[in-house]
Design a protein around this motif. Structure first.
Motif, PDB file in Angstrom:
ATOM      1  N   GLU A  28     -22.059  12.455  15.539  1.00  0.00           N
ATOM      2  CA  GLU A  28     -22.878  11.726  14.569  1.00  0.00           C
ATOM      3  C   GLU A  28     -23.270  12.654  13.428  1.00  0.00           C
ATOM      4  N   PRO A  29     -23.285  12.147  12.197  1.00  0.00           N
ATOM      5  CA  PRO A  29     -23.623  13.010  11.053  1.00  0.00           C
ATOM      6  C   PRO A  29     -25.032  13.551  11.145  1.00  0.00           C
ATOM      7  N   ALA A  30     -25.190  14.798  10.729  1.00  0.00           N
ATOM      8  CA  ALA A  30     -26.508  15.433  10.734  1.00  0.00           C
ATOM      9  C   ALA A  30     -27.351  14.894   9.588  1.00  0.00           C
ATOM     10  N   GLU A  31     -28.634  15.180   9.627  1.00  0.00           N
ATOM     11  CA  GLU A  31     -29.511  14.828   8.513  1.00  0.00           C
ATOM     12  C   GLU A  31     -28.973  15.457   7.229  1.00  0.00           C
ATOM     13  N   GLY A  32     -28.948  14.695   6.163  1.00  0.00           N
ATOM     14  CA  GLY A  32     -28.471  15.199   4.877  1.00  0.00           C
ATOM     15  C   GLY A  32     -26.972  15.159   4.703  1.00  0.00           C
ATOM     16  N   ALA A  33     -26.241  14.631   5.710  1.00  0.00           N
ATOM     17  CA  ALA A  33     -24.783  14.549   5.634  1.00  0.00           C
ATOM     18  C   ALA A  33     -24.350  13.103   5.398  1.00  0.00           C
ATOM     19  N   LEU A  34     -23.131  12.951   4.925  1.00  0.00           N
ATOM     20  CA  LEU A  34     -22.555  11.638   4.659  1.00  0.00           C
ATOM     21  C   LEU A  34     -21.086  11.665   5.045  1.00  0.00           C
ATOM     22  N   ASP A  35     -20.700  10.777   5.951  1.00  0.00           N
ATOM     23  CA  ASP A  35     -19.302  10.631   6.348  1.00  0.00           C
ATOM     24  C   ASP A  35     -18.729   9.399   5.658  1.00  0.00           C
ATOM     25  N   LEU A  36     -17.588   9.546   5.007  1.00  0.00           N
ATOM     26  CA  LEU A  36     -16.936   8.429   4.321  1.00  0.00           C
ATOM     27  C   LEU A  36     -15.519   8.273   4.849  1.00  0.00           C
ATOM     28  N   TRP A  37     -15.149   7.044   5.195  1.00  0.00           N
ATOM     29  CA  TRP A  37     -13.829   6.706   5.717  1.00  0.00           C
ATOM     30  C   TRP A  37     -13.197   5.666   4.791  1.00  0.00           C
ATOM     31  N   LEU A  38     -11.969   5.920   4.347  1.00  0.00           N
ATOM     32  CA  LEU A  38     -11.304   5.060   3.375  1.00  0.00           C
ATOM     33  C   LEU A  38      -9.964   4.586   3.931  1.00  0.00           C
ATOM     34  N   LEU A  39      -9.713   3.295   3.809  1.00  0.00           N
ATOM     35  CA  LEU A  39      -8.454   2.706   4.271  1.00  0.00           C
ATOM     36  C   LEU A  39      -7.824   1.930   3.131  1.00  0.00           C
ATOM     37  N   HIS A  40      -6.550   2.222   2.843  1.00  0.00           N
ATOM     38  CA  HIS A  40      -5.787   1.479   1.842  1.00  0.00           C
ATOM     39  C   HIS A  40      -4.824   0.561   2.576  1.00  0.00           C
ATOM     40  N   THR A  41      -4.910  -0.741   2.296  1.00  0.00           N
ATOM     41  CA  THR A  41      -4.059  -1.729   2.963  1.00  0.00           C
ATOM     42  C   THR A  41      -3.218  -2.450   1.908  1.00  0.00           C
ATOM     43  N   PRO A  42      -2.027  -1.949   1.599  1.00  0.00           N
ATOM     44  CA  PRO A  42      -1.179  -2.614   0.594  1.00  0.00           C
ATOM     45  C   PRO A  42      -0.836  -4.038   1.019  1.00  0.00           C
ATOM     46  N   ASP A  43      -0.619  -4.909   0.033  1.00  0.00           N
ATOM     47  CA  ASP A  43      -0.292  -6.300   0.339  1.00  0.00           C
ATOM     48  C   ASP A  43       0.942  -6.409   1.230  1.00  0.00           C
ATOM     49  N   ALA A  44       1.955  -5.581   0.959  1.00  0.00           N
ATOM     50  CA  ALA A  44       3.178  -5.655   1.760  1.00  0.00           C
ATOM     51  C   ALA A  44       2.885  -5.350   3.224  1.00  0.00           C
ATOM     52  N   TRP A  45       2.027  -4.369   3.458  1.00  0.00           N
ATOM     53  CA  TRP A  45       1.666  -4.039   4.845  1.00  0.00           C
ATOM     54  C   TRP A  45       0.877  -5.185   5.474  1.00  0.00           C
ATOM     55  N   LEU A  46      -0.070  -5.742   4.735  1.00  0.00           N
ATOM     56  CA  LEU A  46      -0.885  -6.830   5.261  1.00  0.00           C
ATOM     57  C   LEU A  46      -0.030  -8.031   5.661  1.00  0.00           C
ATOM     58  N   ARG A  47       1.014  -8.300   4.892  1.00  0.00           N
ATOM     59  CA  ARG A  47       1.858  -9.467   5.181  1.00  0.00           C
ATOM     60  C   ARG A  47       2.727  -9.252   6.420  1.00  0.00           C
ATOM     61  N   SER A  48       3.064  -8.006   6.718  1.00  0.00           N
ATOM     62  CA  SER A  48       3.991  -7.755   7.823  1.00  0.00           C
ATOM     63  C   SER A  48       3.316  -7.248   9.088  1.00  0.00           C
ATOM     64  N   ALA A  49       2.120  -6.671   8.973  1.00  0.00           N
ATOM     65  CA  ALA A  49       1.468  -6.058  10.128  1.00  0.00           C
ATOM     66  C   ALA A  49       0.882  -7.122  11.054  1.00  0.00           C
ATOM     67  N   ASP A  50       0.764  -6.770  12.307  1.00  0.00           N
ATOM     68  CA  ASP A  50       0.176  -7.668  13.298  1.00  0.00           C
ATOM     69  C   ASP A  50      -0.759  -6.866  14.198  1.00  0.00           C
ATOM     70  N   PRO A  51      -1.907  -6.428  13.658  1.00  0.00           N
ATOM     71  CA  PRO A  51      -2.821  -5.617  14.465  1.00  0.00           C
ATOM     72  C   PRO A  51      -3.451  -6.432  15.591  1.00  0.00           C
ATOM     73  N   ASP A  52      -3.815  -5.748  16.647  1.00  0.00           N
ATOM     74  CA  ASP A  52      -4.467  -6.370  17.799  1.00  0.00           C
ATOM     75  C   ASP A  52      -5.871  -6.807  17.403  1.00  0.00           C
ATOM     76  N   ARG A  53      -6.139  -8.115  17.442  1.00  0.00           N
ATOM     77  CA  ARG A  53      -7.441  -8.640  17.034  1.00  0.00           C
ATOM     78  C   ARG A  53      -8.436  -8.713  18.184  1.00  0.00           C
ATOM     79  N   SER A  54      -8.037  -8.323  19.378  1.00  0.00           N
ATOM     80  CA  SER A  54      -8.904  -8.519  20.538  1.00  0.00           C
ATOM     81  C   SER A  54     -10.267  -7.826  20.433  1.00  0.00           C
ATOM     82  N   PRO A  55     -10.407  -6.689  19.681  1.00  0.00           N
ATOM     83  CA  PRO A  55     -11.749  -6.101  19.571  1.00  0.00           C
ATOM     84  C   PRO A  55     -12.750  -6.960  18.791  1.00  0.00           C
TER      85      PRO A  55
END
Length: 262
Positions: A28-55
């Motif tokens: 877990e981030p300490a006081e005064g810290a910031l964690d940033l997570w970035l995801l790029h999902t191109p349209d072509a990937w979105l149209r073809s991918a089939d991620p597991d939705r069970s979560p």
């Protein structure tokens, strides 16, 4: 105290590899810290991918199915799977075991304020998805993030008047070709700040100044650190939280990781 666009060197983002490994366990981030997570999902990937939705929980699945367009549905699913994967790594639980709630709204006290994790002692988080990007911020203190595609010219004309008057003047003072970029940068700061407060647009966006500064402009809101997040061309992003005292890193994730069972 007036904050500045160019933060101190200690607050500049660390360089990040093209793609970080998807997290399995994160401190877990300490006081005064910031964690940033970035995801790029191109349209072509979105149209073809089939991620597991069970979560996803029942509410998320219902909202996903309510989208009319398949691409919008795929973006929603990817964003919420990412959020669960990231938060599960901080909490030490499977993505499907992360449970969410809403904090009381600062404006009215009703339960539609900042989203939060129900687990005791969990870190604060904020998520935004705009265009083909998903941004998640995690911190020990309340945090807000926002990312948007570059605004169209007609959006600038219609929406910039809702900004703080000094921000609106900054948008209109820019050359016409630059106004979408100037407006989008100010807008993501505003949205991130309002998410950090927990009000969202329940607080009027013309009340607080988050502009570029200069003679005669107001101070930025006291007690908050606002950073422009580098996310590449065509989008803008910002993050806010309380005092930020350490360098932050933008960890870029590969969308293919969503198709790997966690």
């Amino acid at each position: 105290m007036q904050l500045h666009l160019d933060p101190a060197a200690a607050l500049r983002p660390e360089p990040s590899p093209a793609a970080a490994p998807w997290p399995d366990a994160v401190a877990e981030p300490a006081e005064g810290a910031l964690d940033l997570w970035l995801l790029h999902t191109p349209d072509a990937w979105l149209r073809s991918a089939d991620p597991d939705r069970s979560p996803l929980d029942a509410g998320e699945r219902e909202r996903a199915e309510a989208f009319v367009h398949d691409l919008d549905r795929a973006k929603y699913v990817a964003a919420h799977l990412m959020l669960r994967r990231v938060l599960g790594a901080y909490l030490g639980v499977a993505p499907g075991e992360v449970e969410f709630t809403r904090e009381p709204c600062p404006c009215c006290g009703k339960p539609h304020g900042r989203p939060a994790v129900t687990a005791a002692g969990a870190p604060h988080f904020s998520m935004s998805h705009g265009g083909n990007l998903v941004l998640v911020g995690v911190a020990a203190a309340p945090v807000g993030v926002d990312t948007e595609q570059l605004a169209a010219a007609h959006t600038v004309e219609q929406v910039s008047q809702a900004l703080h008057p000094a921000e609106h003047r900054e948008v209109m003072a820019a050359p016409a070709v630059r106004r979408p970029a100037v407006f989008t940068r100010l807008w993501v700061r505003k949205e991130a700040y309002l998410k950090g407060l927990g009000t969202g647009l329940g607080r009027s966006p013309d009340l607080d100044y988050l502009g570029n500064g200069g003679p005669g402009t107001p101070a930025w809101p006291a007690g908050w650190t606002i950073v422009d997040v580098p996310v590449g061309t065509g989008h803008a992003a910002a993050a806010v939280r309380g005092p930020l005292t350490s360098r932050y890193e933008v960890k870029r994730l590969n969308p293919e990781g969503l198709c790997v069972t966690s």
